[in-house]
Design an enzyme around this catalytic site. Structure first.
Site, short mmCIF file in Angstrom:
data_model
loop_
_atom_site.label_atom_id
_atom_site.label_comp_id
_atom_site.label_asym_id
_atom_site.label_seq_id
_atom_site.Cartn_x
_atom_site.Cartn_y
_atom_site.Cartn_z
N TYR A 184 -3.41 9.77 -10.25
CA TYR A 184 -2.55 10.25 -9.14
C TYR A 184 -2.69 11.77 -9.09
CZ TYR A 184 -0.09 5.69 -8.97
OH TYR A 184 0.25 4.36 -8.84
N ARG A 230 5.94 0.95 1.41
CA ARG A 230 5.39 2.31 1.52
C ARG A 230 6.04 3.13 2.64
NH1 ARG A 230 0.73 2.26 -1.52
NH2 ARG A 230 0.20 0.23 -2.39
N GLY A 231 7.28 2.81 2.87
CA GLY A 231 8.06 3.56 3.86
C GLY A 231 8.27 2.77 5.16
N SER A 270 11.62 1.19 5.35
CA SER A 270 12.72 2.06 4.92
C SER A 270 13.78 2.27 5.99
CB SER A 270 12.16 3.44 4.53
OG SER A 270 11.65 4.10 5.69
N LEU A 299 9.62 -0.82 -0.43
CA LEU A 299 9.89 -0.39 0.95
C LEU A 299 8.62 -0.46 1.78
CD1 LEU A 299 12.34 2.59 0.32
CD2 LEU A 299 12.86 0.21 0.92
N1 LIG Z 1 0.21 -0.70 -9.55
C1 LIG Z 1 -0.15 -0.35 -8.34
O1 LIG Z 1 -1.19 -0.78 -7.85
C2 LIG Z 1 0.71 0.60 -7.56
C3 LIG Z 1 0.38 0.86 -6.22
C4 LIG Z 1 1.21 1.72 -5.50
C5 LIG Z 1 2.31 2.30 -6.09
N2 LIG Z 1 2.59 2.04 -7.41
C6 LIG Z 1 3.76 2.68 -8.08
O2 LIG Z 1 4.95 2.27 -7.45
C7 LIG Z 1 5.70 3.40 -7.01
C8 LIG Z 1 6.45 3.06 -5.75
O3 LIG Z 1 5.50 2.67 -4.74
P1 LIG Z 1 5.58 3.20 -3.28
O4 LIG Z 1 5.77 4.68 -3.35
O5 LIG Z 1 4.45 2.70 -2.51
O6 LIG Z 1 6.89 2.49 -2.80
P2 LIG Z 1 7.84 2.47 -1.62
O7 LIG Z 1 9.18 2.77 -2.19
O8 LIG Z 1 7.61 1.20 -0.89
O9 LIG Z 1 7.44 3.62 -0.60
C9 LIG Z 1 7.74 4.96 -0.77
C10 LIG Z 1 7.75 5.60 0.60
O10 LIG Z 1 8.94 5.19 1.26
C11 LIG Z 1 9.59 6.30 1.85
N3 LIG Z 1 11.05 6.17 1.76
C12 LIG Z 1 11.91 6.20 2.80
N4 LIG Z 1 13.16 6.06 2.39
C13 LIG Z 1 13.13 5.95 1.07
C14 LIG Z 1 14.12 5.81 0.07
N5 LIG Z 1 15.41 5.76 0.37
N6 LIG Z 1 13.75 5.73 -1.21
C15 LIG Z 1 12.44 5.77 -1.53
N7 LIG Z 1 11.44 5.92 -0.64
C16 LIG Z 1 11.79 6.02 0.66
C17 LIG Z 1 9.15 7.49 1.05
O11 LIG Z 1 9.43 8.47 1.95
P3 LIG Z 1 8.80 9.89 2.30
O12 LIG Z 1 7.44 9.64 2.92
O13 LIG Z 1 9.78 10.45 3.24
O14 LIG Z 1 8.72 10.60 1.00
C18 LIG Z 1 7.75 7.10 0.61
O15 LIG Z 1 6.84 7.51 1.61
C19 LIG Z 1 4.66 4.51 -6.88
O16 LIG Z 1 5.24 5.80 -6.98
C20 LIG Z 1 3.73 4.20 -8.02
O17 LIG Z 1 4.27 4.74 -9.23
C21 LIG Z 1 1.82 1.18 -8.12
#
Ligand SMILES: NC(=O)c1ccc[n+]([C@@H]2O[C@H](COP(=O)([O-])OP(=O)(O)OC[C@H]3O[C@@H](n4cnc5c(N)ncnc54)[C@H](OP(=O)(O)O)[C@@H]3O)[C@@H](O)[C@H]2O)c1
Length: 319
Positions: free
Chosen positions: A46, A196-197, A200, A194
Site C-alpha cells: 500500500y 469502497r464508498g 456509504s 461499504l
Molecule cells: N484483502 C484484500 O484484498 C483487501 C482489499 C481491499 C481492502 N482491504 C483492507 O480493508 C480495508 C477497508 O477496505 P475499503 O477501504 O475498501 O472499505 P470500505 O469501508 O468499503 O470503503 C472505504 C471508502 O468508503 C468511504 N466512506 C464513506 N463513508 C465512510 C465511513 N463512514 N467510514 C468509512 N469509510 C467511508 C471512504 O471515504 P473517502 O473516500 O471519503 O475517504 C473510503 O473511500 C482497507 O483499508 C484495507 O486495509 C483488503
C-alpha cells in the site's frame, strides 16, 4: 485471536482512493485507538511501504495495537501492479522489510494478499509458519481464497482469519467460504463493507476519479452500473432514515450482525468518517429491519463485478 468488533483498514491513507492528508490519517488512527479499536490492517504494497511507515509514525509513544499485514503484491516504480510472489524466500524477505518499516519485532497477523499461482499455498503458509516458530509472526491469515485453499492452508498450520470482501453488495462468501471458516474455527475480517464508498450514502456520481483510484477501473462504479447501484443505496437510505441512522451505519451494522466471528475493517481516513462508522456499533437491527434491508438490496443485486477482469483472475475466492 481476539480483536475489537471493528478494525481500521489503513489502505486508503496511502493508496488506491486518491490523495489523502497525512496529518488527518494519523489523527484518524489515533481516534480509532482512543475509541477502543485494537486492530489495524495494512499491506506492505500500500503506497510501496508508505502505509507501514505511516502506521509506525502514528504509533510513536503509544501502546501497540494488533497489526495485520498483507504481503506478496509486486509494484513497479510507477505504482503498476506486477503480480504476486509467494515463494518462501520472498516471504522471509518481505517480512524483514515490514518489521523494519513498522518499527516492531513482530507482526500479529501475516498473510499473502493473493495466492501466487506458481507457488502451492502449502509452501507460502509453511514459510509463515516458520516465522511463527521464530517469533516474528503471531498468527497466520489468508486473503481472498476459496474453501479448498482454506482447507489446504489450515492443514499446514492453523489459520487465524480470512480477509475477504463482504457487504450487502458482495455476498459471495455465504454459500461455501463462510461455512468452511466456521467449520474450522477461522474468523473473518471483512473488507469493502461499504463497497469502497459506493454503499456509504455519501457517493456522488459526478466525483472525479484519478487514474490511480481503484474506483476509476471498478465495474461497479462505471456508467449504468453506478446508476443501478446508487438506486440500491437510495432504497437503503429510506430504511436508515426511518431508524435515524446513516446509510453507512446501516451497512456496517448489517455485516456486524452476521456473526461475532466477522470483524468489519473500516476504510475511514478522516475522523468524521471514523466517528460515523463507529456509530454502527450502537445500531441494533430487528427482524423487520433485516427483512427490509434484504428487500432493498437482495443478494446478487449489485450491478457489475467487484473487480475488473484482470484482477478477478487473481481471486482464488471466485473460482
Ligand atoms: N484483502 C484484500 O484484498 C483487501 C482489499 C481491499 C481492502 N482491504 C483492507 O480493508 C480495508 C477497508 O477496505 P475499503 O477501504 O475498501 O472499505 P470500505 O469501508 O468499503 O470503503 C472505504 C471508502 O468508503 C468511504 N466512506 C464513506 N463513508 C465512510 C465511513 N463512514 N467510514 C468509512 N469509510 C467511508 C471512504 O471515504 P473517502 O473516500 O471519503 O475517504 C473510503 O473511500 C482497507 O483499508 C484495507 O486495509 C483488503
Amino acid at each position: 485471536m481476539q480483536t475489537s468488533a471493528l478494525g481500521l483498514g489503513c489502505m486508503g491513507m496511502s493508496d488506491l482512493y486518491g490523495p489523502a492528508d497525512e496529518n488527518e490519517s494519523i489523527a484518524t488512527i489515533h481516534a480509532a485507538l482512543d475509541a477502543g479499536v485494537t486492530l489495524l490492517d495494512t499491506g506492505d504494497f500500500y503506497g510501496m511501504g508508505h502505509n507501514e511507515m505511516l502506521i509506525a509514525k502514528a504509533l510513536e509513544g503509544r501502546e501497540r495495537p494488533q497489526i495485520s499485514v498483507k504481503f506478496g503484491g509486486l509494484r513497479g516504480p510507477d505504482g503498476a501492479w506486477l503480480g504476486y510472489d509467494g515463494r518462501p524466500i520472498a516471504v522471509r524477505n518481505f517480512v524483514a522489510y515490514s518489521l523494519r518499516r513498522l518499527r516492531t519485532d513482530h507482526i500479529d497477523v501475516y498473510r499473502i494478499a493473493r495466492v501466487d499461482p506458481e507457488v502451492p499455498i502449502e509452501e507460502t503458509v509453511g514459510a509463515i509458519a516458520d516465522l511463527v516458530r521464530e517469533g516474528y509472526v503471531r498468527h497466520i491469515g489468508l486473503s481472498e481464497v476459496g474453501a479448498e485453499t482454506i482447507r489446504r492452508a489450515h492443514a499446514v498450520h492453523p489459520v487465524s482469519d480470512l480477509q475477504i470482501e463482504y457487504s450487502l453488495m458482495s455476498r459471495g462468501i455465504e454459500e461455501e467460504i463462510l461455512p468452511a471458516c466456521r467449520e474450522l474455527g477461522i474468523g473473518v475480517t471483512a473488507y469493502g463493507v461499504l463497497s469502497r464508498g459506493l454503499l456509504s450514502g455519501h457517493w456522488l456520481p459526478e466525483r472525479e476519479l484519478g487514474a490511480g483510484d481503484f474506483r476509476a477501473h471498478s465495474p461497479r462504479f462505471a456508467g449504468t452500473n453506478l446508476e443501478r447501484n446508487l438506486a440500491l443505496v437510495e432504497a437503503l437510505r429510506t430504511i436508515a432514515d426511518g431508524k435515524g441512522v446513516t446509510v453507512a451505519q446501516l451497512a456496517i451494522a448489517w455485516v456486524l450482525g452476521r456473526g461475532d466471528d466477522i470483524v468489519p475493517l473500516i476504510g475511514a481516513r478522516r475522523r468524521d468518517r471514523l466517528q460515523e462508522a463507529l456509530g454502527a456499533l450502537d445500531v441494533s437491527l430487528t427482524e423487520a429491519d433485516l427483512a427490509a434491508i434484504e428487500a432493498a438490496v437482495p443478494a446478487g443485486s449489485a450491478a457489475g463485478d467487484r473487480y475488473a477482469p484482470a484482477q478477478m483472475a487473481h481471486l482464488d475466492s471466485e473460482r
